[in-house]
Design an enzyme around this catalytic site. Structure first.
Site, mmCIF file in Angstrom:
data_model
loop_
_atom_site.group_PDB
_atom_site.id
_atom_site.type_symbol
_atom_site.label_atom_id
_atom_site.label_comp_id
_atom_site.label_asym_id
_atom_site.label_seq_id
_atom_site.Cartn_x
_atom_site.Cartn_y
_atom_site.Cartn_z
ATOM 1 N N LYS A 1 -5.422 -25.207 -34.670
ATOM 2 C CA LYS A 1 -6.166 -24.167 -35.389
ATOM 3 C C LYS A 1 -6.383 -22.938 -34.507
ATOM 4 O O LYS A 1 -6.150 -21.806 -34.939
ATOM 5 C CB LYS A 1 -7.505 -24.716 -35.878
ATOM 6 C CG LYS A 1 -8.305 -23.730 -36.719
ATOM 7 C CD LYS A 1 -9.542 -24.372 -37.307
ATOM 8 C CE LYS A 1 -10.587 -24.622 -36.241
ATOM 9 N NZ LYS A 1 -11.866 -25.102 -36.812
ATOM 10 N N ASP B 1 -9.408 -23.894 -41.458
ATOM 11 C CA ASP B 1 -10.731 -24.383 -41.066
ATOM 12 C C ASP B 1 -11.403 -24.987 -42.302
ATOM 13 O O ASP B 1 -10.767 -25.171 -43.342
ATOM 14 C CB ASP B 1 -11.571 -23.256 -40.467
ATOM 15 C CG ASP B 1 -11.933 -22.180 -41.491
ATOM 16 O OD1 ASP B 1 -11.409 -22.219 -42.625
ATOM 17 O OD2 ASP B 1 -12.763 -21.307 -41.159
#
Length: 221
Positions: A130, A148
């Site tokens: 991420k 997310d």
């Protein structure tokens, strides 16, 4: 007797294009709410943002970056010195350790520069897929999407890119988002999830894609 066709649980190509067209019209140049001036500042801010708010991270980096905003300068602070600037952020002990280790690798292996390479980024302490996606997208302009909790929620609720885990959602988003919207999709979806399609009480009456969205439990206007 007419029969009303039932809509699919997932958005079709035309609906997805319309969705991003509306998001783009509302916010033509979206970006991260983390404050940064260089790829390195962004990298450290994203590492610090794990299980913390952007607001909280910005408060800390506003104190830290005028003093130390390069790998060399943060290394000079040392782990204990760094902690004094980031102590208001959750998990600051572990984050300080990771940031110092990351800075050492950047200095020793990359001349103090942030590598523009996924594998190299993910090899840095405290940096996962991420975080690497955020840096590649926001600092280097790569068409990546960092999934997310906000993007995961929006993708599943709306029917844009349903998936059981973040990687499944990421892979699906990369396939269905129209190419011209791919670079900014990350930011549009995060902001939409943060301020409109909120976890506990989505603000459906104010949502510009309410008529497209497949969410069954829309809040009343």
């Amino acid at each position: 007797m007419s029969v009303v066709a039932r809509r699919s649980r997932t958005l079709n190509r035309e609906e997805i294009r319309e969705m991003f067209s509306r998001l783009a019209e509302l916010n033509p140049k979206p970006t991260t709410e983390l404050e940064y001036a260089t790829p390195f500042e962004l990298l450290i801010a994203v590492v610090l943002s794990a299980q913390a708010t952007d607001v909280g991270v910005n408060k800390a980096t506003r104190r830290l970056y005028p003093v130390a905003n390069t790998p060399e300068k943060i290394l000079a602070l040392g782990e204990e010195g760094l902690k004094r600037y980031i102590a208001t952020i959750g998990l600051f002990n572990a984050k300080a350790k990771n940031v110092i280790a990351t800075c050492r690798i950047l200095v020793e292996q990359y001349g103090g520069e942030v590598p523009r390479d996924r594998a190299a980024l993910e090899a840095l302490p405290g940096v996962g897929r991420k975080t690497a996606n955020v840096v590649l997208n926001t600092a280097f302009g790569e068409p990546t999407i960092a999934v997310d909790t906000h993007i995961f929620r929006v993708s599943n609720r709306t029917g844009l890119a349903p998936g059981k885990d973040v990687r499944a959602v990421e892979d699906k988003l990369l396939k269905v988002v129209p190419e011209e919207y791919l670079h900014d999709a990350h930011h549009w979806l995060i902001l939409h999830g943060r301020y409109v399609c909120k976890a506990r009480k989505p603000d459906c009456p104010q949502c510009i894609i309410r008529d497209i969205c497949r969410f069954k439990d829309k809040t009343p206007g």
